[in-house]
Write an enzyme that holds these catalytic residues in place. Structure first.
Site, PDB file in Angstrom:
ATOM      1  N   LEU A 159      36.854  36.156  32.793  1.00 51.65           N
ATOM      2  CA  LEU A 159      35.592  36.152  33.754  1.00 51.65           C
ATOM      3  C   LEU A 159      34.667  37.296  33.341  1.00 51.65           C
ATOM      4  O   LEU A 159      33.690  37.092  33.830  1.00 51.65           O
ATOM      5  CB  LEU A 159      36.213  36.017  35.125  1.00 51.65           C
ATOM      6  CG  LEU A 159      34.799  36.178  36.381  1.00 51.65           C
ATOM      7  CD1 LEU A 159      34.424  34.930  36.469  1.00 51.65           C
ATOM      8  CD2 LEU A 159      35.932  36.667  37.614  1.00 51.65           C
ATOM      9  N   TYR A 160      35.349  38.514  33.243  1.00 48.56           N
ATOM     10  CA  TYR A 160      34.540  39.560  32.939  1.00 48.56           C
ATOM     11  C   TYR A 160      33.095  39.467  31.977  1.00 48.56           C
ATOM     12  O   TYR A 160      33.347  39.373  30.814  1.00 48.56           O
ATOM     13  CB  TYR A 160      35.150  40.938  32.670  1.00 48.56           C
ATOM     14  CG  TYR A 160      36.177  41.324  33.663  1.00 48.56           C
ATOM     15  CD1 TYR A 160      36.192  41.019  34.893  1.00 48.56           C
ATOM     16  CD2 TYR A 160      37.277  42.055  33.225  1.00 48.56           C
ATOM     17  CE1 TYR A 160      37.367  41.100  35.752  1.00 48.56           C
ATOM     18  CE2 TYR A 160      38.163  42.443  34.142  1.00 48.56           C
ATOM     19  CZ  TYR A 160      38.341  41.992  35.267  1.00 48.56           C
ATOM     20  OH  TYR A 160      39.358  42.338  36.443  1.00 48.56           O
ATOM     21  N   SER A 161      31.961  39.516  32.657  1.00 48.19           N
ATOM     22  CA  SER A 161      30.786  39.327  31.769  1.00 48.19           C
ATOM     23  C   SER A 161      31.034  37.858  30.924  1.00 48.19           C
ATOM     24  O   SER A 161      30.627  37.559  30.127  1.00 48.19           O
ATOM     25  CB  SER A 161      30.372  40.253  30.828  1.00 48.19           C
ATOM     26  OG  SER A 161      29.877  41.428  31.724  1.00 48.19           O
ATOM     27  N   TYR A 162      31.758  36.665  31.601  1.00 47.23           N
ATOM     28  CA  TYR A 162      31.930  35.449  30.933  1.00 47.23           C
ATOM     29  C   TYR A 162      32.440  35.796  29.586  1.00 47.23           C
ATOM     30  O   TYR A 162      31.473  34.897  28.682  1.00 47.23           O
ATOM     31  CB  TYR A 162      30.867  34.549  31.182  1.00 47.23           C
ATOM     32  CG  TYR A 162      30.652  34.399  32.820  1.00 47.23           C
ATOM     33  CD1 TYR A 162      31.511  33.215  33.592  1.00 47.23           C
ATOM     34  CD2 TYR A 162      29.717  34.912  33.668  1.00 47.23           C
ATOM     35  CE1 TYR A 162      31.498  33.021  34.663  1.00 47.23           C
ATOM     36  CE2 TYR A 162      29.715  34.647  34.971  1.00 47.23           C
ATOM     37  CZ  TYR A 162      30.672  33.746  35.532  1.00 47.23           C
ATOM     38  OH  TYR A 162      30.458  33.354  36.818  1.00 47.23           O
TER      39      TYR A 162
END
Length: 349
Positions: free
Chosen positions: A60-63
């Site tokens: 999820l982090y910065s996709y």
């Protein structure tokens, strides 16, 4: 750097983990405070030079950008087999059906995407990013077991949830002979100690190591009371941060922060070092996650390992704590719904 075992496994990790949510393309997720690749790489290298071998990220982090930046940096600066890469899955990665969750399809899809972005053929610690209440535990746990047996994942971890949910998962894994969760990524610090009621005793009893997110209470424990909201992230997190730390009596929070400052002044160290040293004193804690965006923050984290708090200092830090998250005392349904929706580990309570 000294290394410790993750829970009751044989895996050696540094007692400081780098939280890579800080590193990611600012245009892909956290535009206000995430660091681009050029800024991130020297920080990752400094952590490695300090002996830190434990790095945590998530799809999820910065996709996905965080995984990409971390993967490229570790490939350039480290021996792959000498570092421990942890990542997570559950949250939405694309619109439409099957773009999120912990179904068998989602797990088999997302592990491949994470491996590709990280540039590696195995993930050391694959963690569920909260529970998925729309998928049966059995489906999730068997799929996780299968990615371990396929050699794509070495160990499994979980993150904030009700203790009874985690106990059920551990029971099912033991019952079916599936690979077990060896870690719990939990919310725990001097301003948030509610997990001492159930989750932490459960982890101690089951031999599960805890990896601590928000160890400095989003920077509040690293600053004097008047400056407790001075970080860009704290100022932009808004209601989410308030739900985590301000519903409890502010006098209690201030007293804890003041106690951290007193010990820091007496010892001639930073407040962050004291707050992290307290976590290191807890037997269940394997490593706090440090989302370092400066070299000084990495230095503080490493220096905290050399601080052994006295019993009296620990009492002075713990005594002012005010319990929170008492849903029984909230009569306003809208406020209760907001708490349940936003506080990790209490969603769908």
């Amino acid at each position: 750097m000294r290394y410790i075992k993750l829970g009751t496994t044989g895996l050696d990790v540094s007692p400081i983990a780098i939280g890579a949510m800080t590193y990611g393309d600012p245009n892909r997720g956290h535009p206000v405070w995430s660091l681009d690749e050029e800024t991130s790489r020297p920080l990752i290298k400094q952590a490695l030079d300090a002996g830190i071998n434990f790095f945590d990220t998530a799809n999820l982090y910065s996709y996905g950008s965080s995984e990409e930046i971390l993967g490229r940096a570790l490939k350039d600066f480290a021996d792959r087999d000498g570092v421990v890469i942890a990542t997570k899955l559950r949250h939405p990665m694309r619109p439409g059906p099957n773009g999120k969750g912990l179904s068998r399809k989602a797990i088999m899809t997302e592990v491949e995407h994470s491996l590709r972005r990280l540039g590696t053929d195995y993930i050391d610690l694959y963690q569920i990013h909260r529970n998925d209440h729309d998928t049966p535990w059995e489906e999730t746990l068997e799929a996780l077991h299968d990615v371990v047996k396929a050699g794509k994942v070495r160990y499994l971890g979980a993150s904030s949830m009700h203790a009874w949910e985690f106990a059920k998962a551990l029971h099912l894994q033991r019952q079916h002979g599936w690979a077990r969760f060896v870690s719990m990524q939990d919310h725990y610090n001097l301003l948030a100690r509610e997990e001492e009621r159930e989750m932490i005793p459960l982890c101690l009893d089951e031999g599960v190591g805890t990896i601590i997110w928000s160890p400095l209470a989003r920077g509040r424990l690293a600053r004097a009371w008047d400056d407790a909201k001075a970080t860009t992230r704290a100022e932009t997190d808004g209601a989410y941060a308030d739900l985590l730390y301000t519903p409890a009596e502010e006098a209690g929070n201030k007293a804890v922060i003041d106690a951290v400052g007193t010990i820091a002044d007496e010892r001639g160290v930073s407040r962050a070092q004291v707050a992290l040293a307290w976590l290191h004193s807890r037997p269940v804690v394997t490593a706090p996650l440090v989302g370092a965006n400066t070299t000084a923050q990495i230095d503080d984290a490493v220096a905290s390992l050399d601080i052994d708090l006295t019993d009296d200092e620990i009492v002075s830090l713990e005594r002012p704590y005010t319990p929170r998250y008492d849903f029984q005392g909230i009569s306003d349904e809208a406020e209760l719904a907001k708490l349940r929706a936003h506080i990790p580990g209490y969603a769908n309570a």
